[in-house]
Design a protein around this motif. Structure first.
Motif, PDB file in Angstrom:
ATOM      1  N   ILE B 128       0.840  -1.200   0.000  1.00 32.05           N
ATOM      2  CA  ILE B 128       0.000   0.000   0.000  1.00 32.05           C
ATOM      3  C   ILE B 128       0.881   1.259   0.000  1.00 32.05           C
ATOM      4  N   ARG B 129       1.926   1.236   0.819  1.00 32.30           N
ATOM      5  CA  ARG B 129       2.834   2.393   0.889  1.00 32.30           C
ATOM      6  C   ARG B 129       3.427   2.668  -0.490  1.00 32.30           C
ATOM      7  N   GLU B 130       3.806   1.591  -1.173  1.00 30.65           N
ATOM      8  CA  GLU B 130       4.389   1.724  -2.513  1.00 30.65           C
ATOM      9  C   GLU B 130       3.409   2.346  -3.504  1.00 30.65           C
ATOM     10  N   ILE B 131       2.116   2.025  -3.330  1.00 36.63           N
ATOM     11  CA  ILE B 131       1.109   2.554  -4.254  1.00 36.63           C
ATOM     12  C   ILE B 131       1.029   4.076  -4.121  1.00 36.63           C
ATOM     13  N   GLY B 141       4.461  -0.176 -13.221  1.00 38.40           N
ATOM     14  CA  GLY B 141       3.454   0.719 -12.652  1.00 38.40           C
ATOM     15  C   GLY B 141       2.483  -0.028 -11.753  1.00 38.40           C
ATOM     16  N   VAL B 142       1.640   0.753 -11.029  1.00 43.01           N
ATOM     17  CA  VAL B 142       0.667   0.144 -10.104  1.00 43.01           C
ATOM     18  C   VAL B 142      -0.296  -0.768 -10.865  1.00 43.01           C
ATOM     19  N   GLY B 143      -0.663  -0.363 -12.050  1.00 39.07           N
ATOM     20  CA  GLY B 143      -1.611  -1.155 -12.845  1.00 39.07           C
ATOM     21  C   GLY B 143      -1.032  -2.489 -13.257  1.00 39.07           C
ATOM     22  N   GLU B 144       0.279  -2.519 -13.429  1.00 38.02           N
ATOM     23  CA  GLU B 144       0.914  -3.768 -13.888  1.00 38.02           C
ATOM     24  C   GLU B 144       1.314  -4.671 -12.721  1.00 38.02           C
ATOM     25  N   PHE B 146       0.320  -4.429  -8.904  1.00 36.29           N
ATOM     26  CA  PHE B 146      -0.383  -3.756  -7.807  1.00 36.29           C
ATOM     27  C   PHE B 146       0.304  -3.981  -6.456  1.00 36.29           C
ATOM     28  N   VAL B 519      -7.485   2.418   3.473  1.00 32.31           N
ATOM     29  CA  VAL B 519      -6.881   3.487   2.656  1.00 32.31           C
ATOM     30  C   VAL B 519      -7.777   3.864   1.473  1.00 32.31           C
ATOM     31  N   ILE B 521      -9.279   1.846  -0.822  1.00 30.01           N
ATOM     32  CA  ILE B 521      -9.299   1.043  -2.054  1.00 30.01           C
ATOM     33  C   ILE B 521     -10.431   0.029  -1.928  1.00 30.01           C
ATOM     34  N   ILE B 525     -11.840  -4.086  -6.272  1.00 30.17           N
ATOM     35  CA  ILE B 525     -10.569  -3.809  -6.978  1.00 30.17           C
ATOM     36  C   ILE B 525      -9.463  -4.702  -6.395  1.00 30.17           C
ATOM     37  N   GLN B 529      -7.234  -7.800  -8.080  1.00 27.55           N
ATOM     38  CA  GLN B 529      -5.773  -7.832  -8.115  1.00 27.55           C
ATOM     39  C   GLN B 529      -5.229  -9.136  -7.520  1.00 27.55           C
TER      40      GLN B 529
END
Lengths: 178, 742
Positions: B128-131, B141-144, B146, B519, B521, B525, B529
């Motif tokens: 989550i922190r990384e996002i 990326g986040v989309g690739e 998560f 957070v 999300i 979703i 993931q």
């Protein structure tokens, strides 16, 4: 990370829109304010929004305090990258990235920037837009351009990535201590 | 036999054998690690040897000045010496992203994998922190990606080398200094001199601009060694050649004496082709050790020529003594056929064939060349020899105390054995200058690229599991600081399946899901993931390393179902051996194994040499009587002890080269003793033959002792001292016997 590199330079802009003015602006002892980051990720229905506070001291130390939705404080200075642990102590993070890049950018080394980007500054001191286009091959693969806009401060920073993701950082309640 | 017939036969033989050697030259084995006697290690040594060879062609540069590094890159690229010069991210970025995307499961960092298993809350909090963090260093990326499975890809190779986007260059940091990193891979064939010129020129430029220039690479040391060796070799050969030529000229005063070179040429050709005939691979060390027979090969010819006062005696007259010398010397080397080491067997075969070649050439070819040739020693040579004879006569007068001398020498011998440094360390054989080795160590420290010779080879279908279990135990017991192996870089297929299984479990874990909800999300979703990770296809590492982005890791998998691990900073080797045995993996410290092998070869050689002495003593006893045979053998033994004594005085290590020097010299020594017994010759003739033969051998080997390569130097010292002692005692024996006759 690449997003933050660029906006840091311009956050301290004061009245001008040329590099000399930018450097004048950086002479401030400290700049602080709030930020809101909006990350729009391709194929995700809602953006990821985070917000917090930040400060830049002597163009050498950045404190980035994320408050919502996660609580995390990061410091970048000439000794590297640090996070604030639960005991309120700075803990060094093994970042493979060179901290000198950040520090170069903080002090707006025009020569360094021009090596990587072609720079296009438009507008006047009440509203200006600076577009940075990467010259280098890898950066070109990552994003097309970075747009930074502002007045006496940098107000918005926008990065459009090649993969369709978009990041915007908005700055509010900016204060400059000379 | 008619002259033309002899020449035709030798010409045909030379053509055939020379052609055969040229055709078979690829069978020369340069892998030193194949000398390790353990069959399992030997079998795997080729993997290590190939890797070492590959690594030796990699040259690493660290330069703290961009302009100098840019100039160097240009020079390296234009030099035509290198296959590849790496200084930046030079791959296809799209391909890189594609490879990362398709290998996400395998790229989960080991540390993060452990956290995922043991503390999933922390793992997902980090995700989550990384996002949200603008400071993350994720490549995908986040989309690739998560959950950030690939976020630590940059640390995968464990080195301190990083890619700097600003300069688009690879760099490495050492305290406050930042170096530009360049890795250049040499082509299979390259020009040593050109390589050294580029490096030395760049060093000079850096000095001029006061910048740091660090460079390391096996190819540089071998180029330096070759350059020094070539220079040394040239001057040494020239000096030896001139001195030998002068000596032969003074002794024979006829240019035709130089035809004697045919003996060495044919001897070596016979030796090498004979060895190729009997062995699948011929080791380079065997060839090097055997070529030292050159001195011995001339002995037949010089002994025959020593009969000459004006005209040469028919060679048939010396056949008996030739055959005796030949038989004893070949027996001396022949005993090595019974050695348990292939190298020694090769030396034995080479020596026997070389001696046959030398014998045949001396007996059949030389008479055709020296027919009707008048050899006459120069006055100077004769007068020096006369002086020497007088000296020997005087020495012989006090030689009645020979029993006392014998006791003294045995005492010296005993002292010698106690004080000898009887060790082998292959690191001492080469002569890489310390300054270059210091540079290599500094680079290794700065970049964290370790060049370990402690290797583990893992076999079997489940080799990755074995590798993981074994290294885990070593790490748990703190027996290693780290290791480089495929399991350290990628998760095995089984581990990837484990990741999927864990994600399946955590997908239904309310506590985990609540982390995302907190957070903001949405659950659907997050679940999507989770599903996308669960749906990822696990892949065997062997398949992953075929992808262009990861091809650099393929050398950790040298063969199907076989992996190689390098252990760094090991402690308690015995314990590691025990653990390796338990896990059914092969742990080899190639350097110490090779040193042990050399020591064993040395000890076995000494034992076999003692047997050879016994055989020689029996044969000599048959021909000359037991008393004389005992004296002859004793004198050779005393010469060997004296050589060891002198070497120990000067602090030489008695390594395999020293021992072989002594083995060779003592074989020569027995020949001298036999020549001293030839009743057909006058005392003067015998002295002439022994002195000349010993001086030619002494010159060649004593010059070697000035070599800066320790292996060569010690070889030269041992042969030259022992040969000169043997010659002195053989001459003394000659004088002693001539007096007795009178």
């Amino acid at each position: 990370m690449r997003i933050i590199f660029i906006f840091l330079i311009f956050i301290s802009l004061s009245n001008g829109f040329d590099f000399e003015s930018l450097q004048d602006g950086l002479r401030a002892k400290k700049i602080e304010g709030n930020f809101t980051q909006i990350k729009v990720i391709k194929n995700f229905p809602a953006p990821f929004i985070s917000s917090g506070e930040f400060s830049i001291s002597d163009s050498k130390t950045l404190i980035w305090k994320n408050i919502k939705p996660i609580n995390e404080t990061i410091k970048i200075d000439e000794n590297g990258f640090f996070t604030l642990d639960e005991n309120s102590k700075w803990k060094k993070v093994n970042q493979s990235m060179d901290k000198d890049i950040f520090l170069d950018l903080l002090s707006i080394k025009k020569d360094s920037l021009q090596k990587i980007f072609s720079l296009d500054l438009k507008g006047d001191s009440s509203l200006w837009i600076l577009v940075l286009k990467p010259k280098e091959n890898i950066l070109k693969e990552i994003f097309d351009a970075i747009k930074i806009s502002g007045d006496s401060f940098v107000r918005e920073f926008e990065l459009n990535e090649k993969n369709g993701d978009k990041s915007t950082i908005k700055f509010t309640n900016l204060k400059k201590i000379l | 036999m008619k002259v033309w017939k002899v020449w035709t036969i030798f010409f045909i033989l030379f053509g055939l054998l020379g052609g055969y050697i040229f055709w078979q030259k690829d069978r020369i084995d340069t892998n030193f690690f194949s000398l390790i006697e353990n069959d399992e290690i030997k079998e795997n040594s080729y993997i290590f040897h190939d890797l070492k060879k590959q690594i030796s062609k990699e040259i690493v540069f660290l330069i703290d000045d961009k302009n100098i590094s840019d100039t160097l890159i240009l020079k390296l690229k234009n030099s035509n010496l290198f296959k590849k010069v790496t200084y930046s991210f030079d791959g296809d970025y799209k391909r890189f992203i594609k490879d990362l995307n398709s290998s996400k499961l395998a790229l989960l960092d080991k540390k993060n994998f452990k956290i995922l298993k043991e503390n999933p809350t922390l793992f997902f909090k980090n995700s989550i922190r990384e996002i949200f963090s603008p400071f993350g260093q994720r490549v995908l990326g986040v989309g690739e990606d998560f959950f950030g499975l690939t976020k630590d890809y940059g640390k995968i190779n464990q080195t301190k080398v990083y890619f700097d986007i600003k300069d688009e260059r690879l760099k490495v940091k050492d305290r406050d200094k930042i170096y530009f990193f360049i890795n250049a891979s040499l082509k299979d064939k390259y020009n040593d001199e050109k390589l050294l010129r580029i490096i030395l020129d760049s060093q000079d430029i850096s000095k001029k601009y006061n910048s740091s220039f660090l460079v390391s690479g096996g190819a540089i040391y071998s180029a330096l060694g070759k350059q020094t060796g070539e220079q040394q070799g040239f001057y040494m050969s020239l000096a030896a050649l001139l001195l030998t030529a002068l000596l032969l000229w003074l002794a024979f005063k006829n240019i035709k004496i130089f035809f004697i070179l045919f003996v060495a040429v044919f001897g070596l050709i016979f030796g090498l082709s004979g060895t190729f005939l009997f062995f699948k691979k011929v080791h380079i060390l065997g060839i090097v050790l055997s070529t030292s027979l050159i001195g011995l090969m001339y002995d037949f010819a010089l002994h025959w020529l020593s009969f000459s006062s004006k005209k040469l005696v028919p060679i048939k007259r010396v056949l008996k003594i030739f055959l005796l010398g030949f038989f004893i010397t070949t027996t001396g080397y022949g005993v090595f056929l019974f050695a348990p080491f292939e190298l020694l067997k090769q030396v034995a075969v080479f020596s026997i064939f070389a001696l046959i070649g030398a014998f045949l050439t001396t007996y059949f070819l030389l008479p055709t060349l020296f027919y009707h040739v008048n050899f006459k020693a120069s006055r100077k040579f004769v007068s020096i020899l006369d002086l020497y004879q007088k000296f020997l006569l005087k020495t012989n007068r006090v030689f009645h105390i020979k029993s006392l001398i014998l006791i003294l020498l045995l005492g010296i011998g005993f002292y010698t054995f106690l004080s000898l440094k009887f060790v082998d360390n292959i690191k001492d054989y080469a002569s890489t200058p310390k300054s270059w080795l210091n540079l290599a160590n500094k680079i290794s420290k700065i970049t964290n690229v370790q060049n370990s010779t402690e290797v583990v080879i893992v076999n079997g279908v489940d080799f990755l599991k074995k590798e993981i279990d074994f290294t885990n135990e070593l790490k748990d017991k703190k027996l290693i600081s780290s290791y480089n192996g495929i399991s350290n870089f990628f998760l095995s297929k089984k581990e990837q399946e484990e990741v999927k299984r864990l994600f399946k479990t955590y997908k239904n874990d309310k506590q985990i899901l609540s982390l995302f909800r907190e957070v903001g999300i949405k659950k659907d979703i997050v679940l999507k993931q989770f599903d996308s990770v669960i749906a990822l296809k696990s892949q065997p590492i062997s398949q992953i390393v075929t992808k262009p982005t990861f091809i650099q890791f393929s050398h950790f998998l040298p063969q199907k179902d076989k992996s190689i691990i390098y252990l760094n900073s090991t402690k308690d080797k015995d314990e590691i051996f025990r653990i390796a045995k338990k896990h059914h993996v092969l742990y080899v410290d190639f350097i110490s194994s090779l040193n042990t092998s050399f020591e064993n070869i040395k000890i076995i050689s000494i034992k076999l040499k003692i047997y050879a002495y016994i055989v020689a003593a029996i044969l000599l006893a048959i021909f000359f009587g037991a008393k004389r045979a005992f004296l002859m053998i004793s004198l050779v033994l005393i010469s060997t002890l004296l050589a060891l004594f002198v070497m120990s005085l000067f602090g030489f290590h008695i390594n395999i080269f020293a021992i072989y020097g002594l083995i060779l010299a003592s074989a020569v020594g027995i020949d001298y003793m036999i020549f001293a017994q030839n009743n057909d010759q006058s005392t003067h003739q015998k002295l002439f033959g022994i002195t000349l033969a010993s001086l030619t051998t002494f010159i060649s080997f004593f010059i070697l002792s000035f070599s800066s390569t320790p292996a060569v130097s010690v070889f030269g010292v041992s042969v030259s001292i022992c040969v000169i002692c043997c010659a002195f005692f053989a001459s003394l024996l000659t004088i002693n016997q001539s007096i007795k006759k009178v």
